[in-house]
Write an enzyme that holds these catalytic residues in place. Structure first.
Site, short mmCIF file in Angstrom:
data_model
loop_
_atom_site.label_atom_id
_atom_site.label_comp_id
_atom_site.label_asym_id
_atom_site.label_seq_id
_atom_site.Cartn_x
_atom_site.Cartn_y
_atom_site.Cartn_z
N ALA A 111 0.82 -1.21 0.00
CA ALA A 111 0.00 0.00 0.00
C ALA A 111 0.86 1.27 0.00
O ALA A 111 2.09 1.23 0.07
CB ALA A 111 -0.93 -0.01 1.20
N HIS A 112 0.16 2.41 -0.04
CA HIS A 112 0.85 3.70 -0.18
C HIS A 112 1.72 4.02 1.03
O HIS A 112 1.40 3.71 2.16
CB HIS A 112 -0.15 4.84 -0.43
CG HIS A 112 -1.22 4.97 0.61
ND1 HIS A 112 -2.24 5.87 0.47
CD2 HIS A 112 -1.45 4.33 1.77
CE1 HIS A 112 -3.04 5.80 1.52
NE2 HIS A 112 -2.57 4.87 2.32
N ASN A 113 2.87 4.62 0.74
CA ASN A 113 3.83 5.09 1.74
C ASN A 113 4.48 3.99 2.55
O ASN A 113 5.11 4.24 3.58
CB ASN A 113 3.18 6.12 2.68
CG ASN A 113 2.86 7.43 2.00
OD1 ASN A 113 1.72 7.62 1.53
ND2 ASN A 113 3.82 8.31 1.90
#
Length: 343
Positions: free
Chosen positions: A241-243
């Site tokens: 997922a993001h980051n």
């Protein structure tokens, strides 16, 4: 291609025991091997096969002691599995197709930079501002977005999608269907419960020598970057997922998922179907058994299993106790009846 045991041993720094002129031309599992094949023995539970295998050559550890006669020629090495990997890499380099050039039907936009000795297959698209390094191979139906960077000697197999602005290092391998840089899962509900998209304006940055399996996705960050460290190996069907940050030389098996903004350390081992919650920190050299659910951070060198995750020893003891629950309940029922009768 054919090689003798002597030639293979010299390449691996091993020692031949048996016929140095034994010739092999293929690889096989130890229990299925036929004459002309080379195989290996790394897991002790397969030791019994070495006495019946028809393989011509077997890679074994230097300290292997045969309890019965072995028909095959042995090559003693420090680590048979690592030695096999080196041989397979050599064989693959000899047989892997090596296409070069830009095929008809592909589209390389005028503003893209393309290095020397590159292959771009039919129906691939390279957008303006993209930078493609030397010796890169981009197979048919790939997409490389505006401003994306692909490092030297990297391979994008058919159907890989690299969104705008993402950066991929040198000597990486991305298998079919991998998606790098799709939007992270960010939505904000208003007072009426309607979800509004949070634009994802960051990138994905993948360091050198990373391999990403088929249909694995690595989402771009909300801001900043989603980062995959050097030497990471991701299996098929994984969601990053993001980051998220994944430390160098960490490996993940299929169907694992990592939620947003989690940091995973270096040299971790993540089993299949492991789920890791968001906004937590995992230390270095952490090992996760398959199907572990991870709700909170873990220190260096943890070994966990179960959902919620717990130390493997605790989980094993819990499983043993669970197996006794039915008998224990029967004993409790019996005691309750005895006490009731006495009263």
């Amino acid at each position: 291609m054919q090689f003798t045991a002597d030639i293979i041993a010299r390449h691996l720094g091993g020692e031949v025991e048996g016929q140095g002129d034994a010739t092999v031309f293929t690889f096989a599992k130890i229990e299925e091997a036929k004459p002309g094949a080379i195989t290996f023995l790394a897991n002790p539970k397969y030791t019994h096969h070495i006495y019946t295998t028809e393989a011509s050559v077997v890679l074994v550890r230097r300290d292997f002691q045969a309890e019965h006669p072995v028909k095959a020629t042995l090559i003693r090495v420090d680590d048979p599995y690592t030695a096999l990997a080196a041989l397979l890499q050599l064989a693959q380099s000899a047989i892997r197709p090596n296409p070069v050039g830009i095929e008809e039907g592909s589209r390389v936009c005028p503003g893209a930079e393309v290095g020397e000795n590159v292959y771009i297959g039919s129906f691939a698209y390279v957008a303006d501002g993209a930078r493609i390094g030397k010796n890169v191979k981009i197979y048919p139906q790939c997409y490389v977005g505006a401003g994306a960077e692909i490092g030297d000697d990297t391979i994008l197999y058919p159907g890989v999608k690299v969104y705008h602005g993402c950066r991929i290092g040198k000597r990486c391998i991305l298998h079919s269907g991998a998606v790098i840089g799709a939007d992270g899962f960010g939505f904000a509900p208003d007072a009426q419960g309607v979800y509004h998209k949070i634009e994802q304006i960051g990138i994905v940055e993948i360091d050198d020598d990373v391999e990403i399996g088929a249909n694995t996705t690595v989402d771009r960050s909300t801001m900043g970057r989603t980062h995959i460290g050097r030497g990471v190996k991701l299996d098929n069907l994984i969601q990053i997922a993001h980051n998220v940050e994944v430390g160098h030389d960490t490996v993940m098996a299929s169907q694992a998922g990592v939620a947003g903004s989690t940091k995973i350390g270096a040299n971790c081992m993540v089993g299949g179907q492991v789920g890791i919650a968001g906004h937590i920190t995992i230390g270095d050299r952490v090992q996760f058994a398959a199907q572990t659910g991870v709700p909170k951070g873990l220190p260096d060198d943890s070994r966990v299993m179960g959902s919620p995750a717990m130390p493997i020893g605790d989980y094993a003891r819990m499983v043993v106790a669970q197996k006794k629950l039915v008998a224990l309940m029967a004993r409790v029922d019996k005691l309750e009846h005895l006490l009731k009768d006495k009263n």
